[in-house]
Design an enzyme around this catalytic site. Sequence first.
Site, PDB file in Angstrom:
ATOM      1  N   SER A   1       3.633  25.693  28.722  1.00 17.44           N
ATOM      2  CA  SER A   1       3.039  25.621  27.380  1.00 17.44           C
ATOM      3  C   SER A   1       2.575  26.989  26.912  1.00 17.44           C
ATOM      4  CB  SER A   1       1.838  24.677  27.438  1.00 17.44           C
ATOM      5  OG  SER A   1       1.014  24.846  26.312  1.00 17.44           O
ATOM      6  N   TYR A  26       4.292  27.414  20.689  1.00 14.41           N
ATOM      7  CA  TYR A  26       3.549  27.042  19.489  1.00 14.41           C
ATOM      8  C   TYR A  26       3.788  28.172  18.518  1.00 14.41           C
ATOM      9  CZ  TYR A  26       1.354  22.784  20.994  1.00 14.41           C
ATOM     10  OH  TYR A  26       1.152  21.493  21.379  1.00 14.41           O
ATOM     11  N   THR A  50       7.771  23.458  19.581  1.00 17.03           N
ATOM     12  CA  THR A  50       7.092  22.196  19.261  1.00 17.03           C
ATOM     13  C   THR A  50       6.766  22.134  17.767  1.00 17.03           C
ATOM     14  OG1 THR A  50       6.219  22.063  21.487  1.00 17.03           O
ATOM     15  CG2 THR A  50       5.082  20.751  19.806  1.00 17.03           C
ATOM     16  N   LYS A  69      11.083  20.281  19.672  1.00 20.97           N
ATOM     17  CA  LYS A  69      10.346  19.169  20.288  1.00 20.97           C
ATOM     18  C   LYS A  69       9.481  18.458  19.254  1.00 20.97           C
ATOM     19  CE  LYS A  69       7.075  18.316  24.114  1.00 20.97           C
ATOM     20  NZ  LYS A  69       5.730  18.204  23.529  1.00 20.97           N
ATOM     21  N   HIS A 103       4.776  13.344  21.079  1.00 25.32           N
ATOM     22  CA  HIS A 103       3.706  14.098  21.744  1.00 25.32           C
ATOM     23  C   HIS A 103       2.830  13.158  22.585  1.00 25.32           C
ATOM     24  CE1 HIS A 103       2.043  18.322  21.264  1.00 25.32           C
ATOM     25  NE2 HIS A 103       1.048  17.781  21.938  1.00 25.32           N
TER      26      HIS A 103
HETATM   27  C1  LIG Z   1      -3.204  17.207  27.908  1.00 21.21           C
HETATM   28  C2  LIG Z   1      -1.919  17.401  27.176  1.00 21.21           C
HETATM   29  C3  LIG Z   1      -1.625  18.651  26.669  1.00 21.21           C
HETATM   30  C4  LIG Z   1      -0.408  18.867  26.026  1.00 21.21           C
HETATM   31  N1  LIG Z   1      -0.108  20.134  25.609  1.00 21.21           N
HETATM   32  C5  LIG Z   1       1.078  20.351  25.027  1.00 21.21           C
HETATM   33  C6  LIG Z   1       1.458  21.659  24.671  1.00 21.21           C
HETATM   34  O1  LIG Z   1       0.729  22.614  24.899  1.00 21.21           O
HETATM   35  N2  LIG Z   1       2.651  21.821  24.065  1.00 21.21           N
HETATM   36  C7  LIG Z   1       3.496  20.771  23.800  1.00 21.21           C
HETATM   37  O2  LIG Z   1       4.570  20.968  23.241  1.00 21.21           O
HETATM   38  N3  LIG Z   1       3.171  19.523  24.167  1.00 21.21           N
HETATM   39  C8  LIG Z   1       1.996  19.296  24.779  1.00 21.21           C
HETATM   40  N4  LIG Z   1       1.692  18.030  25.186  1.00 21.21           N
HETATM   41  C9  LIG Z   1       2.669  16.936  24.982  1.00 21.21           C
HETATM   42  C10 LIG Z   1       3.629  16.827  26.165  1.00 21.21           C
HETATM   43  O3  LIG Z   1       4.507  17.911  26.223  1.00 21.21           O
HETATM   44  C11 LIG Z   1       4.488  15.562  26.066  1.00 21.21           C
HETATM   45  O4  LIG Z   1       5.131  15.510  24.815  1.00 21.21           O
HETATM   46  C12 LIG Z   1       3.712  14.271  26.266  1.00 21.21           C
HETATM   47  O5  LIG Z   1       2.677  14.418  27.214  1.00 21.21           O
HETATM   48  C13 LIG Z   1       4.698  13.196  26.721  1.00 21.21           C
HETATM   49  O6  LIG Z   1       4.105  11.984  26.818  1.00 21.21           O
HETATM   50  P1  LIG Z   1       3.553  11.342  28.204  1.00 21.21           P
HETATM   51  O7  LIG Z   1       2.284  12.075  28.511  1.00 21.21           O
HETATM   52  O8  LIG Z   1       3.313   9.945  27.775  1.00 21.21           O
HETATM   53  O9  LIG Z   1       4.604  11.494  29.267  1.00 21.21           O
HETATM   54  C14 LIG Z   1       0.497  17.797  25.843  1.00 21.21           C
HETATM   55  C15 LIG Z   1       0.186  16.537  26.363  1.00 21.21           C
HETATM   56  C16 LIG Z   1      -0.986  16.332  27.044  1.00 21.21           C
HETATM   57  C17 LIG Z   1      -1.258  14.973  27.620  1.00 21.21           C
HETATM   58  C1  LIG Z   2      -3.915  23.640  20.711  1.00 19.72           C
HETATM   59  C2  LIG Z   2      -2.748  22.793  21.162  1.00 19.72           C
HETATM   60  C3  LIG Z   2      -3.157  21.540  21.800  1.00 19.72           C
HETATM   61  C4  LIG Z   2      -2.414  21.231  23.052  1.00 19.72           C
HETATM   62  C5  LIG Z   2      -1.662  19.979  22.847  1.00 19.72           C
HETATM   63  O1  LIG Z   2      -0.522  20.020  22.512  1.00 19.72           O
HETATM   64  C6  LIG Z   2      -2.295  18.688  23.019  1.00 19.72           C
HETATM   65  O2  LIG Z   2      -3.466  18.607  23.335  1.00 19.72           O
HETATM   66  O3  LIG Z   2      -1.592  17.688  22.815  1.00 19.72           O
END
Ligand SMILES: Cc1cc2nc3c(=O)[nH]c(=O)nc-3n(C[C@H](O)[C@H](O)[C@H](O)COP(=O)(O)O)c2cc1C
Ligand SMILES: CCCCC(=O)C(=O)O
Length: 389
Positions: free
Chosen positions: A128, A152, A178, A260, A284
């Site tokens: 990330s 991002y 994303t 994404k 997401h």
């Molecule tokens: C705590 C957390 C932080 C995340 N941070 C990012 C991120 O920085 N960038 C991003 O593209 N997606 C982020 N995501 C989304 C994940 O890449 C992904 O799309 C999502 O967790 C998939 O769903 P699942 O948790 O049900 O498997 C984040 C998800 C979580 C749970």
């Molecule tokens: C500042 C980006 C937030 C990280 C993220 O993607 C999330 O928490 O789902």
Amino acid sequence: MGKHWGDFQYEIYLNGMTGAVPRLPTDLTRLEALVERRLGPGPVGYVAGSAGNGSTALANRAALDRRRIVPRMLRDVHERDLSAEVLGRALPAPLALAPVGVLSIMHPDAECAAARAAAAQGVPYILSSASSTPMEQVAEAMGDAERWFQLYWAKDREVTRSFLDRAKASGFGVLVVTLDTPLLAWRPRDLDQAYLPFLHGVGTANYFTDPAFLAGLAKPVHEDLNAAVLRFVGMFADPGKTWPDLAFLRRHWDGPIVLKGVLHPDDALLAAEAGMDGVVVSNHGGRQVAGSVAAADALPRVARAVGDRLTVLFDSGVRTGDDVFKALALGARAVLLGRPYVYGLGLDGQAGVEHVIRCLLAEFDLTLALSGHATPATVTASDLEESPA
Ligand SMILES: Cc1cc2nc3c(=O)[nH]c(=O)nc-3n(C[C@H](O)[C@H](O)[C@H](O)COP(=O)(O)O)c2cc1C
Ligand SMILES: CCCCC(=O)C(=O)O
């Protein structure tokens, strides 16, 4: 012939017989409660939480659960090979670790531990932009293992360009951009705990080590953390971006680019027209638009619209091996795994993430075989039926 991931079950049984019981549960849906007991409601609430009243996260699960596998018999599944070609890369299985920011709230070794686990299992790690460890350090921890960088897309062009240069120099081969987070959504669980790691300067490591980011600050970060955090909050994403802006990224990144957060088939077609290489059908993990279409419901429509023009990946709600099978049947080439590996990290660092990867792929291997397939490539829509709602 690829390795048989399913044999992991015998390792677990044999360990158990000699008294060494597995340290973590093998049903990955049990990890969240365990890690919450260990780390408390703030950090785990942030990871587990979603947008609004949680309806999208629930819909993600319901859309996968509603679809049922119709197994075929007597099809010689003695030798199996889970490998999959994704974006020109030969992967050992149709799986990558999703980009998840701020992993230091789960474990002190944070992204390095997750990346090492992915490397040890041969699964691509998607780092990330909002990681708690600078990308160069994560790359170093991975040796020459397959790594992708999630962008991002910052308001500040120079910061974006600098991130791309740094990612390229650090050996990240695929760029995952994303699109679904130009703003942070309304997340009641975090609001009620007043818990947002970024406001404490957690998850900002790539920014606070970036020359283009630092050039916009009057004082060094350690002298004025608030100003640095405010600059991050104001620029990490850009709600003003539109499709023509993708030309900038295409010009500055030689390798594959994957968008994404695509859910509408028309957006997938726009991605193809913009010269992108793939999309991740994702909401997401239900963290952005409450009331959104379930990712697994959007997947077949997107896959049908783009045909062979784009590589279609999928995430949001994958928890079991049969979920991986279903995603492939609905048109995905591979899936990304989010929260379960983060819980594995919180419970047991690198070993916990490896445990999660091995359990998921063991269950997938066995589901595949027991459903009559020796390889992911033969799974199609006809392997599923939709149970009545
Ligand atoms: C705590 C957390 C932080 C995340 N941070 C990012 C991120 O920085 N960038 C991003 O593209 N997606 C982020 N995501 C989304 C994940 O890449 C992904 O799309 C999502 O967790 C998939 O769903 P699942 O948790 O049900 O498997 C984040 C998800 C979580 C749970
Ligand atoms: C500042 C980006 C937030 C990280 C993220 O993607 C999330 O928490 O789902």
